[in-house]
Motif scaffolding. Structure first.
Motif, PDB file in Angstrom:
ATOM      1  N   LEU A 124      -3.777  12.640   0.314  1.00 48.37           N
ATOM      2  CA  LEU A 124      -3.493  12.397  -1.092  1.00 48.37           C
ATOM      3  C   LEU A 124      -2.324  11.439  -1.250  1.00 48.37           C
ATOM      4  N   CYS A 125      -2.429  10.582  -2.273  1.00 46.82           N
ATOM      5  CA  CYS A 125      -1.323   9.710  -2.645  1.00 46.82           C
ATOM      6  C   CYS A 125      -1.125   9.845  -4.145  1.00 46.82           C
ATOM      7  N   ARG A 126       0.103  10.088  -4.563  1.00 50.21           N
ATOM      8  CA  ARG A 126       0.365  10.253  -5.993  1.00 50.21           C
ATOM      9  C   ARG A 126       0.861   8.967  -6.638  1.00 50.21           C
ATOM     10  N   CYS A 127       1.001   7.905  -5.843  1.00 49.95           N
ATOM     11  CA  CYS A 127       1.597   6.682  -6.391  1.00 49.95           C
ATOM     12  C   CYS A 127       0.612   5.519  -6.498  1.00 49.95           C
ATOM     13  N   THR A 128      -0.062   5.205  -5.413  1.00 49.91           N
ATOM     14  CA  THR A 128      -0.709   3.887  -5.338  1.00 49.91           C
ATOM     15  C   THR A 128      -2.053   3.793  -6.034  1.00 49.91           C
ATOM     16  N   GLY A 129      -2.700   4.906  -6.245  1.00 53.93           N
ATOM     17  CA  GLY A 129      -4.060   4.837  -6.769  1.00 53.93           C
ATOM     18  C   GLY A 129      -5.075   4.492  -5.699  1.00 53.93           C
TER      19      GLY A 129
ATOM     20  N   ALA B  39       0.820  -1.210   0.000  1.00 49.86           N
ATOM     21  CA  ALA B  39       0.000   0.000   0.000  1.00 49.86           C
ATOM     22  C   ALA B  39       0.854   1.261   0.000  1.00 49.86           C
ATOM     23  N   LEU B  40       2.130   1.101  -0.335  1.00 51.50           N
ATOM     24  CA  LEU B  40       2.976   2.283  -0.471  1.00 51.50           C
ATOM     25  C   LEU B  40       3.987   2.065  -1.585  1.00 51.50           C
ATOM     26  N   GLN B  41       4.326   3.172  -2.225  1.00 48.04           N
ATOM     27  CA  GLN B  41       5.392   3.092  -3.230  1.00 48.04           C
ATOM     28  C   GLN B  41       6.514   4.032  -2.797  1.00 48.04           C
ATOM     29  N   CYS B  42       6.377   5.334  -3.040  1.00 44.34           N
ATOM     30  CA  CYS B  42       7.442   6.230  -2.581  1.00 44.34           C
ATOM     31  C   CYS B  42       7.403   6.396  -1.064  1.00 44.34           C
ATOM     32  N   GLY B  43       6.218   6.231  -0.483  1.00 43.28           N
ATOM     33  CA  GLY B  43       6.085   6.283   0.970  1.00 43.28           C
ATOM     34  C   GLY B  43       5.876   7.653   1.558  1.00 43.28           C
ATOM     35  N   PHE B  44       5.850   8.672   0.728  1.00 43.62           N
ATOM     36  CA  PHE B  44       5.752  10.037   1.277  1.00 43.62           C
ATOM     37  C   PHE B  44       4.417  10.274   1.972  1.00 43.62           C
ATOM     38  N   CYS B  45       3.353   9.701   1.428  1.00 46.25           N
ATOM     39  CA  CYS B  45       2.035   9.914   2.017  1.00 46.25           C
ATOM     40  C   CYS B  45       1.777   8.975   3.189  1.00 46.25           C
ATOM     41  N   THR B  46       2.614   7.940   3.324  1.00 38.95           N
ATOM     42  CA  THR B  46       2.290   6.826   4.215  1.00 38.95           C
ATOM     43  C   THR B  46       2.125   7.224   5.692  1.00 38.95           C
TER      44      THR B  46
HETATM   45  S1  FES Z   1       3.082   6.162  -1.933  1.00 36.07           S
HETATM   46 FE1  FES Z   1       3.898   7.860  -2.987  1.00 36.07          FE
HETATM   47  S2  FES Z   1       2.473   9.398  -2.484  1.00 36.07           S
HETATM   48 FE2  FES Z   1       1.551   7.673  -1.688  1.00 36.07          FE
END
Ligand code: FES
Ligand code: FES
Lengths: 158, 277
Positions: free
Chosen positions: A134-139, A97-104
């Motif tokens: 907001l999350c810009r990665c996971t959808g 449930a995370l990619q870049c992790g910034f929103c996590t």
């Molecule tokens: S994991 Fe990249 S913004 Fe949510």
């Protein structure tokens, strides 16, 4: 102007000198080194700075540092006990449930606050509760599934 | 943010005295979700920020059939959206509060702040306009009450005298009233309204208020009068929807153009009348 504030972060009492025009977000990150809480927009739009203050999810970028006086605050650093992650954190990993992790960190704190108040949210309630993050990665799909999994396991109780 | 003096008075007297003393150099804050953004963007640069959150007794939400609903100055959107009395007797107000920002914003933002900001698109304004809500004002020289339509004067302009502050909003009870609040925005969650509006059916006739279609939220008296003069039927709904668009005066902006807003006003009126008939 400078103010002496005392509050509790992740069960630790702290006493600090802050300026009126600092936000809680900056105090957490820069004075306390709690950089898990992120700054995305700095304007209440993205939820990356979400912390739990007196039981409620709030945007740390929209709180003045002196307002923190007397408050009880949890940040993402307060979730795990040492190396032991919370079920919610484990679930985020299990579900990717995370990619870049910034929103996590913000996602975790929003979800944590929701589940403490309502241990059995519907998907609709999860979506509505998480809409300020907001999350810009996971959808989002995997984030919602990670939360639903924790709900299904009955980890939280009223 | 430019530095300022943060003040946290513990009584109304103290808060009013501080504001009177510093007047234009001071700004009140409660949830601060709007104030902090305006400080950050240098739209305001006060020398003093007066936080009202430490004042007791101005945060509660109370209801009785005779006194109606009273929303204290510190009551948050979350509290309003989940309050049993609001949900039962003013569900459209609960709905309006529930669609302000995201959860984190609603946990902090107050309804009184929403009104005092006097944004034309304030989400909680149109249900309050429909109920002829009354602002309770406090100053060292006394208390007074001002109907919401006379309180909001223009974009970000309200009828507050120097040293005056809002302690709460009284929302008269309308037994049997049924209403619909709708917010049209670019996305459903966490967005500002492109148009918002409330249509209310009461024992004494229809009440309609629209937001984001003029410098202030508006009641639509001609449309209300048309509807109140005769029984509702399809032809009247069509006529009322068309008339409603002539009572508003929206602008083009980043969220939508004028024509879109006019069309939405007609649509909201038609849709609500159809559902409430
Ligand atoms: S994991 Fe990249 S913004 Fe949510
Ligand atoms: S950094 Fe606080 S909401 Fe974006």
């Amino acid at each position: 102007m400078e103010y002496c504030v005392k509050f509790c972060v992740n069960d630790e009492p702290v006493e600090l000198t802050v300026s009126g025009s600092q936000t809680l977000l900056h105090v957490l990150r820069e004075q306390l080194g709690l950089t898990g809480t992120k700054e995305g927009c700095g304007a209440g739009e993205c939820g990356a700075c979400t912390v739990i203050m007196d039981g409620q999810a709030v945007n740390a970028c929209l709180i003045l540092a002196p307002e923190a006086n007397g408050k009880v605050i949890s940040t993402v650093e307060g979730l795990a006990r040492g190396e032991e992650l919370t079920p919610l954190q484990e679930s985020f990993i299990d579900h990717s449930a995370l990619q870049c992790g910034f929103c996590t960190p913000g996602m975790l704190m929003s979800a944590e606050a929701m589940l403490r108040e309502n241990p059995t949210p519907t998907r609709e309630e999860i979506n509505r509760n998480m809409s300020g993050n907001l999350c810009r990665c996971t959808g989002y799909k995997k984030i919602v599934e990670a939360i639903e999994d924790v709900v299904a396991k009955g980890v939280y109780q009223k | 943010m430019r530095d300022f003096v943060y003040l946290a008075p513990e009584t109304l007297e103290e808060a009013a005295a501080l504001k009177l003393e510093h007047d234009d150099k001071a700004i009140f804050m409660a949830g601060a979700t709007d104030v902090i953004i305006r400080l950050r963007d240098h739209l305001i640069a006060p020398d003093y920020v007066i936080d009202l959150k430490n004042i007791p007794d101005i945060g509660s939400i109370t209801f009785s059939e005779t006194a109606g609903l009273r929303i204290g100055a510190l009551a948050t959107m979350t509290q309003i959206a989940t309050n049993e009395h609001v949900l039962r007797h003013y569900p459209y107000l609960a709905e309006a509060a529930a669609y302000v920002g995201g959860r984190q914003i609603r946990n902090r933002a107050t309804c009184v702040g929403n009104i005092v900001n006097a944004s034309p698109l304030a989400d909680t304004a149109t249900p309050l306009y429909c109920h002829d809500a009354v602002l309770e004002l406090y100053s060292l020289s006394g208390c007074r009450e001002v109907p919401i339509q006379e309180f909001i004067l223009f974009v970000r302009k309200v009828a507050l005298n120097p040293g005056e502050l809002v302690t709460g909003i009284r929302v008269p009870y309308l037994p049997g009233a049924m209403g619909i609040f709708r917010k049209i925005a670019r996305r459903n969650e966490v967005d500002l309204s492109t148009v918002c509006g409330t249509v209310l059916k009461t024992d004494n006739g229809w009440r309609i208020a629209m937001g984001s279609v003029a410098p202030t939220p508006l009641r639509l008296p001609k449309t209300e009068a048309l509807l109140n003069a005769q029984p509702l039927n399809d032809a009247l709904i069509t006529e009322a929807a068309a008339l409603a668009a002539t009572e508003v005066n929206p602008i083009d902006d980043v969220r939508a153009d004028r024509q879109y807003r006019l069309d939405i006003v007609s649509y909201l009126v038609r849709d609500a009348l159809t559902k409430l008939r």
